[in-house]
Design an enzyme around this catalytic site. Structure first.
Site, short mmCIF file in Angstrom:
data_model
loop_
_atom_site.label_atom_id
_atom_site.label_comp_id
_atom_site.label_asym_id
_atom_site.label_seq_id
_atom_site.Cartn_x
_atom_site.Cartn_y
_atom_site.Cartn_z
N LYS A 14 8.79 -0.29 -2.56
CA LYS A 14 9.03 1.08 -2.08
C LYS A 14 10.49 1.48 -2.31
CE LYS A 14 7.88 0.05 2.21
NZ LYS A 14 7.54 -1.38 2.10
N ARG A 87 4.48 4.40 9.65
CA ARG A 87 4.00 3.02 9.63
C ARG A 87 2.98 2.74 10.70
NH1 ARG A 87 8.70 0.21 7.17
NH2 ARG A 87 8.31 -2.01 7.19
N ARG A 126 14.26 -12.54 -2.75
CA ARG A 126 15.31 -11.64 -2.27
C ARG A 126 16.16 -12.31 -1.19
NH1 ARG A 126 13.61 -5.90 0.07
NH2 ARG A 126 13.06 -7.22 1.83
N ARG A 132 19.33 -10.14 3.85
CA ARG A 132 18.46 -9.58 4.89
C ARG A 132 17.90 -10.68 5.77
NH1 ARG A 132 14.44 -4.72 3.32
NH2 ARG A 132 13.32 -5.61 5.10
N ARG A 144 5.52 -9.95 9.23
CA ARG A 144 5.68 -8.58 8.72
C ARG A 144 4.42 -8.15 7.97
NH1 ARG A 144 10.98 -9.60 5.48
NH2 ARG A 144 10.69 -7.52 4.59
#
Ligand code: AP5
Ligand code: MG
Length: 186
Positions: A14, A87, A126, A132, A144
């Site tokens: 996204k 969401r 990532r 993060r 998640r």
């Protein structure tokens, strides 16, 4: 002027795609995750609330998120891409009311479809490249994705019933996916 929603699981792409399109079409990129991370970094009151949810991979309470988005949308002087919002069903309904209030509408919802194995791989990769915190722990990644399946995925039906949904295969070269998105919104 286009108003778009980019929809998809954690790691679906996204942010990657929204950034490129916002730049090319001169749209405001509204990533609720990015906005929350700034609040966390600045240790604001909102950031302190959000942090405890984000590091577990849980959703931040709806009211917090909705007012954050409304503050941007109500002042928008150009089109926007919502990335990571709505969401939950209550967020989708709140967005609907908000848009009516400001005489706006969503043109298309771009759903980036990516299978779970690929999502997990991307987020673990990532984790090594960026800092993060919610990418670091495989259990948090798992949570998640579960939260997405339970609370976020049902939002798709809402947009499907409004005939706004476009499903894009989110696996492949970033530029090919980008072209598919551009074809879908033209
Ligand atoms: P948020 O920041 O929205 O995170 P997320 O949904 O987990 O999604 P990501 O940002 O991880 O994925 P993405 O789809 O943007 O993919 P990206 O382009 O980065 O939310 C974080 C947290 O904030 C939530 O858990 C929640 O606590 C809170 N929150 C946020 N919004 C909320 C809301 N509305 N309500 C309640 N709580 C909220 O790509 C991922 C990786 O893959 C990158 O490394 C990228 O380089 C790579 N990649 C991208 N495309 C490709 C490709 N085609 N092939 C290979 N790799 C690719
Ligand atoms: Mg993102």
């Amino acid at each position: 002027m286009a108003n778009l929603i980019f929809f998809g699981a954690p790691g679906a792409g996204k942010g990657t795609q929204a950034k490129m399109l916002a730049q090319e079409l001169d749209l405001i990129h509204i990533s609720t995750g990015d906005l929350l991370r700034i609040e966390v970094q600045n240790q604001t009151e909102l950031g302190l609330i959000a942090k405890s949810y984000m590091e577990k991979g849980e959703l931040v309470p709806d009211d917090v998120i909705i007012s954050m988005v409304e503050n941007i949308v109500k002042n928008a002087t150009k089109g926007f891409i919502l990335d990571g919002f709505p969401r939950t069903i209550p967020q989708a309904k709140a967005l609907d009311e908000m848009l009516k209030k400001y005489n706006l509408k969503i043109d298309k919802v771009i759903f980036l479809d990516v299978p779970k194995d690929e999502l997990v791989q991307r987020l673990l990769k990532r984790a090594q490249l960026e800092g993060r915190t919610d990418d670091q722990d495989p259990n948090v990644i798992e949570n998640r994705i579960n939260v997405y399946n339970e609370k976020t995925f049902p939002v798709l039906e809402f947009y499907q019933s409004l005939n706004k949904l476009v499903k894009i295969n989110g696996v492949g070269e970033i530029n090919e996916i980008y072209q598919a998105i551009k074809n879908a919104i033209n």
